[in-house]
Design a protein around this motif. Structure first.
Motif, PDB file in Angstrom:
ATOM      1  N   PRO A 463      42.237  -9.318  18.379  1.00 50.75           N
ATOM      2  CA  PRO A 463      40.925  -9.282  17.722  1.00 50.75           C
ATOM      3  C   PRO A 463      39.814  -9.806  18.629  1.00 50.75           C
ATOM      4  CG  PRO A 463      42.582 -10.318  16.335  1.00 50.75           C
ATOM      5  CD  PRO A 463      43.177 -10.206  17.706  1.00 50.75           C
ATOM      6  N   ILE A 464      38.632  -9.225  18.462  1.00 52.02           N
ATOM      7  CA  ILE A 464      37.390  -9.702  19.085  1.00 52.02           C
ATOM      8  C   ILE A 464      36.449 -10.054  17.936  1.00 52.02           C
ATOM      9  CG2 ILE A 464      35.471  -9.139  20.615  1.00 52.02           C
ATOM     10  CD1 ILE A 464      37.292  -7.022  21.911  1.00 52.02           C
ATOM     11  N   LEU A 465      35.994 -11.341  17.887  1.00 50.68           N
ATOM     12  CA  LEU A 465      35.220 -11.828  16.751  1.00 50.68           C
ATOM     13  C   LEU A 465      33.771 -12.065  17.134  1.00 50.68           C
ATOM     14  CD1 LEU A 465      38.265 -12.624  16.082  1.00 50.68           C
ATOM     15  CD2 LEU A 465      37.267 -14.381  14.607  1.00 50.68           C
ATOM     16  N   ALA A 466      32.911 -11.943  16.155  1.00 48.39           N
ATOM     17  CA  ALA A 466      31.514 -12.359  16.312  1.00 48.39           C
ATOM     18  C   ALA A 466      31.433 -13.854  16.046  1.00 48.39           C
ATOM     19  CB  ALA A 466      30.617 -11.593  15.346  1.00 48.39           C
ATOM     20  N   THR A 467      30.753 -14.584  16.900  1.00 50.92           N
ATOM     21  CA  THR A 467      30.688 -16.049  16.740  1.00 50.92           C
ATOM     22  C   THR A 467      29.783 -16.472  15.593  1.00 50.92           C
ATOM     23  OG1 THR A 467      28.906 -16.147  18.394  1.00 50.92           O
ATOM     24  CG2 THR A 467      31.189 -16.459  19.179  1.00 50.92           C
ATOM     25  N   ASP A 468      28.947 -15.580  15.091  1.00 53.71           N
ATOM     26  CA  ASP A 468      28.034 -15.940  14.003  1.00 53.71           C
ATOM     27  C   ASP A 468      28.629 -15.587  12.647  1.00 53.71           C
ATOM     28  OD1 ASP A 468      27.982 -13.237  14.244  1.00 53.71           O
ATOM     29  OD2 ASP A 468      25.804 -13.030  14.096  1.00 53.71           O
ATOM     30  N   GLY A 469      29.865 -15.928  12.406  1.00 49.68           N
ATOM     31  CA  GLY A 469      30.468 -15.683  11.106  1.00 49.68           C
ATOM     32  C   GLY A 469      31.948 -15.391  11.172  1.00 49.68           C
TER      33      GLY A 469
END
Length: 696
Positions: A463-469
């Motif tokens: 997975p690649i996640l967005a750091t703002d949530g």
């Protein structure tokens, strides 16, 4: 009726209408005999024609009745013995009974016909005589054709490279061509009538007799033998024979003789060339392999192979030229031969590679000492015309125990590579561990190639996640390969082996196809919870392919995806190998909407100024900035500078290697917009890929 000279003469009538006619009553038995003959016959009494048969009338072109009663001179014959023709007085034959003359019978109203004429007595002296005319035109034609054929044969035989001959049952020569006489070293007329077997070497007579026997039995035969010339030399020849049969009866045989002297020399030269190096005269690789196999077959031989390679040989060619390079190789060959035993085999097995096969060497220590001694000999200065060259040579040593000749040669080459890795003029003994490693690499590479060909490439996703949530926005496709024998293979090793084996482009296409297919499946099955895009690592070989843009577009269209659904990742070093081409290809991909990410940023050129020339969307910070300098003020300053400049250029920044929540918060506080690491999700299979938010 009056009987005269044994012939019944009837002066009262003439059978002018018959094809056979006479002024006499011919003895019935004589008439029957002459009537049945195919020859023309005239009965003559006192130089007057008394009776003719039908064939003579046809030959002369005159009715029989016209001939009967005429003087015999009416049947004039031109003799052609002088080429001009002289008319024959047929009455002269009466004094030469039994004599046959040939010539042309003058035919009324038509061309003359070739005949043979002979006179014979009918009874006692006054009984008269007979003239027999036999047409010989077909015979003369056949004789002329035979003469022409023989002339042609003589011409052919005179220029034929093979000698030709004809022999009777007793192997006596009845004809020999000039070439045959030349091969036998005699005149043709001296050979005719002799037994040609007298010149055959005694050891070859049995084969020759067998060939003759087969020929006389009606078959064709061939054998090779040696002929002793008058000078005492032995000449190798090949004889082919065929029977001569007339009316189902063997009349002997004919044959040809091929000189094998030149072909034998040529064959010997070919054999030598096939086993030797033309530059140095040493045995070549093929010959060395044969000798190794022979040595390995003898368990007591103590087989050792030394492999030598000239250090920096390419530099000699480049600086001094190929002629000097060839001279250097010849000098190396001479020194290796000079320092070897007679039973050792010295071979040139590559451009600047030499092999030395030793037997009777029982341990590797002895082999190393021998190799070192040769290196000392080779290290002396070599003069090449006006140039003095001091060369160094590296050597590999392998002791033959098991395996084939190819295995031994391969292991020796590997050992030489180990020696060169340590520095010039070194000696290394082959290490079995190296062989196992190379065998494993070969197996893995071969298995991976087969897997690519079958389209069975496995992919895991991280997975690649967005750091703002903490929402999962992407999934990076990572190669997974397990070998049937060697088990799971690390992805980096598999990629390196694919690159080395030339399979990386095919592997990249398979991973791309699988990733696009899986994203499309997630979209159908999970809707808005599916990742926004799938990331695929791009190999340098793919960037060099002219079909890359077309391949990407084809996969997107096949799975009903658009450009932003795909992110292609590549490293700085890939970009800078050929910046102009990379910029052109990436621009074409970016125009499709495909995202472009720079992976492992900070390990290459590490300058965002380089990246402003490329259509970049994401910069992925190398994990060393996160895991090795967690919270370090200096590292924080570097990361903040990168994120600030990236934001200015419009790039997103991904923090790789996140292993703890603190690292994630730290990276986020410094401006990283995306995050990836084991703390956020390990690579997993398609079915197990998480679609929920992992961190908030």
């Amino acid at each position: 009726m009056e009987r005269s000279s044994g012939v019944d003469v009837d002066t009262s009538s003439t059978a002018s209408g018959d094809p056979e006619s006479s002024t006499t009553a011919v003895d019935p038995l004589l008439a029957d005999i002459t009537r049945a003959s195919r020859d023309g016959i005239a009965l003559v009494v006192r130089d007057r024609i008394e009776w003719v048969n039908g064939p003579l009338a046809l030959l002369s072109g005159r009715p029989a009745a016209e001939l009967v009663g005429q003087d015999v001179s009416v049947l004039a014959v031109e003799l052609l013995t002088d080429g001009e023709g002289a008319q024959l007085d047929l009455t002269a034959l009466r004094h030469h009974l039994g004599t046959r003359v040939t010539g042309n019978l003058l035919r009324a109203g038509s061309a003359p016909v070739a005949v043979a004429v002979e006179a014979s007595r009918l009874g006692w002296e006054d009984a008269g005589w007979a003239l027999t005319f036999r047409e010989i035109s077909p015979l003369l034609k056949a004789q002329e054709e035979l003469r022409v054929a023989e002339a042609h044969f003589e011409a052919i035989a005179s220029y034929a490279s093979d000698g030709l001959f004809r022999s009777g049952h007793g192997a006596q020569l009845s004809y020999v061509s000039p070439r045959f006489a030349e091969l036998w070293g005699e005149r043709a007329d001296a050979l005719v009538g002799t037994t040609w077997l007298e010149r055959v070497h005694e050891d070859d007579l049995a084969d020759v007799f067998a060939a003759i026997e087969r020929t006389l039995e009606g078959g064709h035969a061939e054998c090779e033998l040696r002929v002793r010339t008058p000078a005492g030399d032995l000449r190798p020849v090949r004889i082919r024979t065929a029977p001569v049969v007339r009316i189902d009866r063997s009349m002997g045989f004919v044959g040809s003789v091929e000189d094998l002297s030149e072909s034998a020399a040529l064959e010997a030269r070919f054999r030598w060339q096939a086993a030797h190096d033309p530059l140095t005269g040493l045995a070549n690789r093929t010959a060395l392999l044969v000798r190794i196999e022979e040595a390995l077959a003898d368990d007591r031989s103590g087989t050792v192979l030394l492999h030598f390679t000239v250090d920096g040989f390419a530099l000699v060619n480049d600086v001094l030229g190929r002629d000097h390079g060839d001279g250097l190789l010849r000098a190396v060959a001479e020194r290796l031969v000079a320092g070897s035993r007679l039973r050792d085999v010295v071979a040139r097995i590559g451009d600047d590679d030499f092999g030395l096969l030793l037997t009777g060497v029982l341990d590797s220590d002895t082999a190393v000492r021998l190799a070192a001694r040769h290196l000392d000999d080779l290290s002396e200065v070599i003069r090449l015309d006006d140039e003095l060259v001091r060369l160094t040579v590296s050597a590999g040593v392998v002791v033959g125990t098991t395996g084939t000749a190819y295995d031994l040669l391969r292991d020796a080459d590997i050992a030489t590579g180990q020696a060169k890795a340590k520095g010039r003029a070194g000696v290394a003994v082959f290490d079995e561990a190296v062989r196992r490693r190379l065998r494993r690499e070969r197996d893995v590479s071969s298995g991976l190639r087969a897997t690519i060909a079958r389209g069975e490439v496995a992919v895991a996703y991280q997975p690649i996640l967005a750091t703002d949530g903490g929402r999962i926005v992407g999934a990076e496709a990572l190669l997974r390969y397990g070998h049937p024998t060697h088990g799971p293979i690390p992805a980096l090793e598999a990629v390196q082996l694919a690159e080395y084996g030339g399979d990386i482009a095919g592997l990249g296409r398979r991973v791309l196809a699988t990733a696009c297919r899986d994203l499309a499946t997630w979209r159908r099955e999970r809707g808005h919870r599916a990742p926004d895009y799938v990331a695929v690592n791009l190999a340098a070989a793919q960037l060099d392919e002219d079909t890359l843009v077309g391949d990407v577009l084809a996969e997107l269209e096949r799975h009903w995806l658009v450009g932003p659904d795909l992110c292609l990742e590549l490293t700085e070093s890939q970009l800078m190998t050929d910046p102009a081409r990379a910029a052109r290809v990436l621009t074409e991909l970016h125009q499709l909407g495909v995202r472009i990410a720079i992976d492992d940023f900070g390990t290459g050129y590490s300058a965002l100024s380089h990246l402003r020339h490329f259509p970049i969307d994401i910069v992925k910070l190398d994990r060393c900035f996160i895991t090795e300098t967690d919270g370090d003020p200096a590292s924080a300053a570097v990361v903040r500078a990168v994120t600030t400049m990236a934001a200015t250029l419009g790039f997103g920044v991904t923090a790789e290697g996140i292993e703890t929540p603190d690292q994630l918060r730290w990276a986020s506080s410094l401006g990283c917009t995306l995050a990836q690491g084991y703390a956020l999700g390990r690579p997993t299979t398609f079915d197990a890929f998480p679609l929920e938010t992992l961190w908030t």
